[in-house]
Design a protein around this motif. Structure first.
Motif, mmCIF file in Angstrom:
data_model
loop_
_atom_site.group_PDB
_atom_site.id
_atom_site.type_symbol
_atom_site.label_atom_id
_atom_site.label_comp_id
_atom_site.label_asym_id
_atom_site.label_seq_id
_atom_site.Cartn_x
_atom_site.Cartn_y
_atom_site.Cartn_z
ATOM 1 N N ALA A 240 31.402 56.828 105.343
ATOM 2 C CA ALA A 240 30.283 55.941 105.029
ATOM 3 C C ALA A 240 29.400 55.717 106.256
ATOM 4 N N THR B 112 35.739 54.948 105.427
ATOM 5 C CA THR B 112 34.788 54.132 106.180
ATOM 6 C C THR B 112 34.017 54.995 107.165
ATOM 7 N N PRO C 74 31.820 45.303 107.856
ATOM 8 C CA PRO C 74 31.264 46.648 108.032
ATOM 9 C C PRO C 74 31.339 47.168 109.460
ATOM 10 N N SER D 272 31.610 54.237 100.415
ATOM 11 C CA SER D 272 33.075 54.194 100.361
ATOM 12 C C SER D 272 33.574 54.368 98.930
ATOM 13 N N LEU D 273 32.906 53.696 97.993
ATOM 14 C CA LEU D 273 33.306 53.786 96.588
ATOM 15 C C LEU D 273 33.117 55.198 96.053
ATOM 16 N N TRP E 163 29.662 49.943 101.578
ATOM 17 C CA TRP E 163 30.656 49.878 100.509
ATOM 18 C C TRP E 163 30.330 50.867 99.381
ATOM 19 N N SER F 57 40.920 51.264 96.994
ATOM 20 C CA SER F 57 39.701 50.510 96.697
ATOM 21 C C SER F 57 39.560 49.279 97.581
ATOM 22 N N VAL G 284 36.931 49.635 100.080
ATOM 23 C CA VAL G 284 35.569 49.342 99.657
ATOM 24 C C VAL G 284 35.253 47.867 99.921
ATOM 25 N N ILE G 285 36.219 47.000 99.618
ATOM 26 C CA ILE G 285 36.030 45.562 99.844
ATOM 27 C C ILE G 285 35.918 45.272 101.336
ATOM 28 N N ALA H 162 34.942 47.311 103.689
ATOM 29 C CA ALA H 162 33.669 47.824 104.186
ATOM 30 C C ALA H 162 32.525 46.866 103.874
ATOM 31 N N TYR H 163 32.669 46.118 102.792
ATOM 32 C CA TYR H 163 31.654 45.137 102.423
ATOM 33 C C TYR H 163 31.757 43.871 103.280
#
Length: 480
Positions: free
Chosen positions: A139, A136, A380, A155-156, A152, A370, A373-374, A376-377
């Motif tokens: 990102a 994060t 944020p 992050s991915l 996200w 992963s 990633v979720i 961060a979405y």
């Protein structure tokens, strides 16, 4: 039967320089595999610095400074005083009996299977959460260049990069981390020298900053002792990666000597770098202006008017954060494999490739990463602080367990025979235990850290329930 049992117990003993015996997934089955390349003291120190120097200092340092003011300098010194002795306790246990599972294995031996199970999984959880924080942070740093891109996505991409890098053999991995560590150390040293030049008036074109920012805005302790105590949890995050030093024992050259030396070398280096960097940050910027959603180091470079300096430093910091994340992934995959060896994780995680990389443990850790990633979405703006505080709480929990394990270790082995014996027993570990409990008790002083504490407590209770429901019946307390 006795011969077969002896062969099983000796299945990890190296038979020559070219090959070693490894325990296969099925009891009684033994196969010949090539050993991983060994790492010396210098290599372990570089891996340790790579694990420690990351988002905790380059990005998250703004939060403790906002909480404690200039007194954050004391917070970072206190963090070193707390963590280095704990790692030395672990180093002494590694010196006496090297283990791939590090403190989880020792907790299993000296405190019982429950603590071994819980601490192993808590370390893995802290590592995954720590990587979530690192990815994060990376990102957020990329957002400084490309503000229109979603967090996200960065992050991915960074998560996939780290998983791929960890597929390399230990030799290439150590070389890459050594290079990254060198870049991070050089960046911090250059920042410290440049900051000293500004403070003392040696930087051309700028008036000397002097000591104004240390005392002018509410004093050195703008929030009193409460601010220092409240900042300690996130300061711990800046030191938590040092645990990876002891996770390299299985691949270290003469771990009985190299691990203690590596702990001392890593601890002293990171104390100087972290404390020196924070000392200059609060001297160059009023503490209440230090950013918390980006790197304060970049802000300082912008003030120095170095052409492209802030962009170059941002690139270096992204490299540093990803390097720290890379080393954390190294540690959590080895811990997961160790748990599988003790039947405290699914045994299919034991699978390794020709390079000695536990590929299935790596894949499992990557899947859980992963989740970052979720997050961060979905969150944020809040994910960094929440995940960092949860990871820090779990690290504190494990350090308490390490200290208690060490007390039990020394009590059951009153005459340690290892080459490294730490003086001060039992007073030093008892003092460490007191300091750790003080930090834990101070967490509620900052409301933003409470979700992380609650998450850590819930997670420890969940692992305890899993142990009693599924693991206890299959476990027998090991003999020391």
């Amino acid at each position: 039967m006795a011969v077969q049992k002896s062969r099983q117990q000796d299945s990890r003993i190296r038979v020559n320089e070219e090959a070693s015996l490894e325990l296969a997934p099925r009891p009684g089955a033994v196969r010949l595999v090539m050993p991983a390349r060994e790492i010396g003291t210098a290599g372990i120190i570089m891996i340790g610095l790579s694990g420690v120097i990351g988002a905790g200092i380059f990005v998250a340092s703004g939060i403790p400074i906002r909480i404690a003011g200039p007194a954050a300098i004391i917070s970072y010194l206190a963090g070193a005083i707390i963590v280095i002795p704990v790692m030395l306790y672990l180093a002494e246990m590694e010196s006496a009996c090297p283990s791939t599972g590090a403190f989880s294995d020792y907790a299993n031996r000296f405190l019982g299977p429950l603590m071994g199970f819980v601490t192993g999984w808590m370390y893995w959880s802290a590592g995954v959460l720590g990587m979530a924080t690192e990815v994060t942070a990376s990102a957020l740093l990329m957002h400084w260049w490309l503000p229109g891109w979603p967090l996200w996505l960065f992050s991915l991409l960074f998560s996939l990069l780290i998983i791929t890098t960890n597929l390399l053999d230990i030799g290439r991995f150590t070389s890459i981390e050594g290079l990254f560590s060198g870049v991070k150390i050089l960046a911090l040293l250059v920042f410290i020298l440049a900051g000293l030049a500004v403070l003392t008036g040696l930087w051309p074109g700028l008036e000397p900053a002097g000591a104004t920012n240390y005392f002018a805005h509410g004093g050195f302790f703008p929030h009193g002792l409460k601010g220092v105590l409240a900042s300690l949890l996130l300061v711990v995050f800046a030191y938590s990666g040092i645990q990876v030093v002891c996770m390299t024992a299985a691949q270290a050259t003469n771990p009985r000597r190299t691990i203690p030396r590596a702990v001392v070398g890593t601890g002293l280096a990171v104390t100087f770098l972290n404390t020196g960097a924070v000392f200059l940050l609060v001297g160059l910027l009023p503490w209440f202006t230090v950013p918390v959603n980006s790197s304060p180091f970049v802000v300082v470079l912008e003030k120095l008017h170095i052409p492209f300096g802030s962009h170059l430093l941002n690139a270096v910091i992204i490299t540093a954060v990803l390097s720290s994340m890379n080393t954390t992934m190294f540690g959590v995959t080895r811990m997961l494999k160790s748990l599988a060896e003790r039947d405290e994780a699914p045994r299919f995680l034991l699978k390794t490739n020709r390079r000695g990389v536990p590929t299935r443990a790596l894949a499992a850790s990557g899947i859980f990463l992963s989740i970052a990633v979720i997050l961060a979405y979905l969150l944020p703006q809040k994910v960094f602080l929440y995940v960092a505080s949860a990871s820090s709480f779990i690290s504190l929990f494990n350090w308490v367990v390490i200290t208690v394990t060490y007390l039990s270790f020394r009590r059951k082995l009153p005459r340690p025979g290892g080459p490294f014996v730490l003086p001060g027993y039992p007073y030093l570990p008892l003092m460490s235990l007191l300091l750790l409990l003080v930090v834990l008790a101070s967490i509620p002083l900052s409301r933003s850290q409470i979700p992380g504490m609650v998450s850590g407590v819930v997670l420890s209770l969940v692992y305890t329930m899993i142990f009693f429901l599924f693991i206890r019946r299959r476990r027998v307390t090991p003999q020391v």
